[in-house]
Write a protein that holds these residues in place. Structure first.
Motif, short mmCIF file in Angstrom:
data_model
loop_
_atom_site.label_atom_id
_atom_site.label_comp_id
_atom_site.label_asym_id
_atom_site.label_seq_id
_atom_site.Cartn_x
_atom_site.Cartn_y
_atom_site.Cartn_z
N UNK A 260 21.82 -8.29 -28.55
CA UNK A 260 20.66 -9.14 -28.32
C UNK A 260 20.53 -9.48 -26.85
N UNK A 261 19.30 -9.61 -26.41
CA UNK A 261 19.00 -9.91 -25.01
C UNK A 261 18.09 -11.12 -24.94
N UNK A 262 18.42 -12.04 -24.10
CA UNK A 262 17.57 -13.20 -23.88
C UNK A 262 16.73 -12.96 -22.62
N UNK A 263 15.42 -13.14 -22.75
CA UNK A 263 14.52 -12.97 -21.61
C UNK A 263 14.02 -14.35 -21.21
N UNK A 264 14.34 -14.81 -20.01
CA UNK A 264 13.89 -16.14 -19.58
C UNK A 264 12.38 -16.28 -19.70
N UNK A 265 11.92 -17.30 -20.41
CA UNK A 265 10.50 -17.58 -20.54
C UNK A 265 9.87 -17.06 -21.80
N UNK A 266 10.55 -16.15 -22.52
CA UNK A 266 9.99 -15.59 -23.75
C UNK A 266 10.80 -16.12 -24.93
N UNK A 267 10.13 -16.85 -25.82
CA UNK A 267 10.80 -17.38 -27.02
C UNK A 267 9.74 -17.81 -28.02
N UNK A 268 10.15 -17.87 -29.25
CA UNK A 268 9.24 -18.36 -30.30
C UNK A 268 9.16 -19.88 -30.22
N UNK A 269 8.05 -20.40 -30.70
CA UNK A 269 7.86 -21.86 -30.71
C UNK A 269 7.36 -22.28 -32.09
N UNK A 270 7.39 -23.58 -32.35
CA UNK A 270 6.95 -24.12 -33.64
C UNK A 270 5.43 -24.01 -33.77
N UNK A 271 4.98 -23.97 -34.99
CA UNK A 271 3.53 -23.92 -35.26
C UNK A 271 2.85 -25.11 -34.60
N UNK A 272 1.74 -24.84 -33.98
CA UNK A 272 1.00 -25.88 -33.28
C UNK A 272 1.37 -25.98 -31.79
N UNK A 273 2.46 -25.31 -31.40
CA UNK A 273 2.87 -25.32 -29.98
C UNK A 273 2.51 -23.97 -29.38
N UNK A 274 1.44 -23.95 -28.56
CA UNK A 274 0.94 -22.71 -27.98
C UNK A 274 1.12 -22.77 -26.46
N UNK A 275 2.23 -22.28 -25.95
CA UNK A 275 2.53 -22.47 -24.53
C UNK A 275 1.91 -21.44 -23.57
N UNK A 276 1.37 -20.35 -24.11
CA UNK A 276 0.92 -19.27 -23.23
C UNK A 276 -0.60 -19.13 -23.25
N UNK A 277 -1.16 -18.72 -22.09
CA UNK A 277 -2.61 -18.54 -21.98
C UNK A 277 -3.00 -17.12 -22.36
#
Length: 377
Positions: free
Chosen positions: A86-103
């Motif tokens: 597994x690889x962690x990419x800084x800035x890319x992650x799933x979020x909870x429903x209702x939380x939309x962090x990206x444009x």
């Protein structure tokens, strides 16, 4: 009944062309999904760090009225040889429903650096937009690194010295030049010390060490100190005069005639300097004495008619002194052996350098009873 034969090929060709045209129109007219994700990845070797620099570019396409999205799936993997992890990419992650962090509708870049042994990376994502539309298919991107990634070999910096010089005059007129090379220098310092006249001395000082050069007083009117790696001299002028100097005491030289001997006495005061005097008779062997400060030394020569003794010091020679027979020797009174009768005269004023200097035209030794002989520098 007359039947007209119509060829079937042309009508069929017309029908076929019409069908193809419709098919093409349908393909062109078929719109792309109004909601979809685009993922790109590229990697290149950073020869400064010796690592793979990876750039992930994600663009979320959405119709008007939609402004944000989130990842419902974001799974990255790293490949090292045949091993996946597994690889962690800084800035890319799933979020909870209702939380939309990206444009939406813009390229978003995520960067990371991976070890040189990495042979590939991959990313799979799904998105949900703030209008609650969910992406049906997973979108994937991957890249395989070819070749090796290595850090550029850095050329070591050139070896350099870190020289310093201090110059100080001594009370005797000499100049002491102290040369040093700093602890963190990577090369020896190569100095040249030059004085007035033809004085020159070259000195090499290793890192973290110090050496000294003494410039004679005769060559100390100007001192120049240079170092091989520097364009400008470290010192290039007349040294400042020494301060708080105390002149040494002057030794005294006296003599006396006895009936049997010519006696010399050298008296060096406590604050004087060591002095060496040689007494050379016109007959017999010369005698040399070294007198330390605070000491008195006596030199005796057997008396005889015509005896002369010449004192000298450091190559400078005084005038000869002739033995004179005391008057009371014939009557048998006074002038006993080892005594200095009152008829003796003295010679003093030996200069601070402990040399008997002779000035042309001046009589240094005056043979006269009860008179002092002065040495003039």
């Amino acid at each position: 009944m007359i039947r007209t034969k119509l060829p079937l090929r042309r009508p069929l060709a017309i029908v076929g062309a019409t069908f193809l045209g419709l098919t093409a129109a349908l393909v062109v007219a078929a719109p792309a999904s109004a909601h979809h994700s685009e993922v790109k990845v590229k990697g290149e070797c950073n020869t400064t760090t010796g690592e793979w620099d990876v750039t992930w570019t994600i663009r979320s396409v959405a119709p008007g009225g939609v402004s944000k999205f989130r990842f419902t799936e974001a799974q990255a993997q790293k490949l090292v040889g045949e091993t996946r992890s597994e690889l962690s990419i800084p800035g890319i992650s799933t979020t909870e429903r209702g939380d939309y962090p990206y444009e939406v509708n813009k390229n978003i870049e995520f960067k990371q650096s991976l070890p040189a042994e990495t042979t590939g990376v991959s990313l799979a994502v799904k998105a949900e937009w703030d209008n609650k539309h969910n992406e049906r298919d997973t979108v994937r991107a991957q890249v395989t690194f070819t070749g090796t990634c290595a850090k550029d070999e850095e050329e070591p910096p050139p070896a350099t010295s870190k020289p310093t010089a201090t110059v100080g005059a001594e009370c005797d007129g000499t100049v002491v030049v102290r040369l040093s090379n700093a602890e963190d220098a990577t090369a020896p310092a190569k100095f040249t010390v030059a004085g007035s006249g033809d004085f020159e001395q070259k000195v090499t000082v290793p890192a973290g060490e110090e050496k000294s050069v003494t410039v004679p007083a005769a060559n100390a009117s100007k001192v120049t100190v240079t170092e091989e790696g520097l364009k400008e001299p470290l010192f290039d002028k007349a040294p400042a005069a020494a301060e708080d100097c105390v002149e040494p005491g002057e030794p005294s030289l006296s003599y006396a005639f006895t009936c049997d001997e010519l006696v010399w006495e050298v008296d060096n005061p406590e604050d004087g300097k060591s002095i060496t005097v040689t007494f050379t008779p016109n007959k017999g062997e010369a005698k040399t004495v070294t007198v330390e400060p605070g000491k008195v030394e006596t030199v005796k020569f057997p008396a005889e008619e015509g005896l002369t003794v010449t004192p000298s010091s450091e190559g400078v020679q005084g005038k000869p002194l002739a033995w004179e027979k005391p008057e009371n020797c014939e009557s048998g009174g006074g002038g006993g052996e080892g005594e200095l009768p009152l008829t003796g005269a003295a010679a003093g004023g030996i200069a601070a350098g402990a040399a008997l200097l002779l000035v042309a035209g001046i009589v240094l030794y005056v043979v006269a009873r009860r008179r002092r002989v002065t040495f003039t520098a």
